[in-house]
Design an enzyme around this catalytic site. Structure first.
Site, PDB file in Angstrom:
ATOM      1  CB  SER A  35     -83.332  39.475   3.646  1.00  0.00           C
ATOM      2  OG  SER A  35     -82.650  38.719   4.622  1.00  0.00           O
ATOM      3  CE1 TYR A  65     -78.118  37.844   0.878  1.00  0.00           C
ATOM      4  CE2 TYR A  65     -78.531  37.983   3.236  1.00  0.00           C
ATOM      5  CZ  TYR A  65     -78.964  37.666   1.965  1.00  0.00           C
ATOM      6  OH  TYR A  65     -80.235  37.190   1.773  1.00  0.00           O
ATOM      7  CE  LYS A  69     -80.948  39.784   0.075  1.00  0.00           C
ATOM      8  NZ  LYS A  69     -81.739  39.585  -1.135  1.00  0.00           N
ATOM      9  CB  VAL A  95     -86.126  31.655   1.272  1.00  0.00           C
ATOM     10  CG1 VAL A  95     -86.862  31.062   0.090  1.00  0.00           C
ATOM     11  CG2 VAL A  95     -86.759  32.973   1.696  1.00  0.00           C
ATOM     12  CB  SER A 108     -79.545  29.925   1.340  1.00  0.00           C
ATOM     13  OG  SER A 108     -79.957  31.222   1.638  1.00  0.00           O
TER      14      SER A 108
END
Length: 136
Positions: A35, A65, A69, A95, A108
């Site tokens: 990411s 988060y 990543k 994405v 997301s």
């Protein structure tokens, strides 16, 4: 608990998959979808161009988060050192597609719903109306 829900699973999951690759006789290359969160941290210069040398060093447990990543990708690169297979990593910024789980509270999904509803503060501040926010 961010450590148990995000950070440990991200890192251990990456290591587990790559451990399986180590056992394969046919795998030559592994492509990990990471990411932009692993790379892009807080920078003063909005014109900065990121390279393979960059890591998001500004995120910590307060941004679990983004932190997870980065740690997962770092673990992948460490695991790939000296192996018979090569590692490639892609770091998309977004994405879009159907969620893989039934959760609708992920970042997301929330972002996509905000795009569709126009309910984002940055759109409101810019006076964005209707579908113009989707024009590229």
């Amino acid at each position: 608990d961010a450590e148990e829900e995000l950070i440990r699973p991200a890192k251990e999951g990456t290591i587990n998959v790559l451990s399986s690759v180590d056992k394969s006789l046919s795998v030559k290359r592994v492509v990990v979808t990471s990411s932009l969160a692993a790379v892009a941290g807080k920078r003063e210069d909005p014109e900065y161009v990121y390279t393979e040398a960059d890591w998001n060093l500004s995120s910590r447990m307060d941004e679990p988060y983004r932190y997870s990543k980065r740690l997962a990708e770092e673990a992948a690169w460490q695991r790939a050192e000296g192996k018979k297979w090569a590692l490639s990593v892609v770091c998309p910024s977004f994405v879009m597609g159907p969620p893989l789980s039934k959760r609708v509270d992920s970042t997301s999904v929330r972002l996509l719903l905000d795009f569709l509803s126009g309910d984002r503060e940055d759109y409101k501040a810019l006076g964005v109306k209707g579908s113009c926010f989707g024009n590229v």
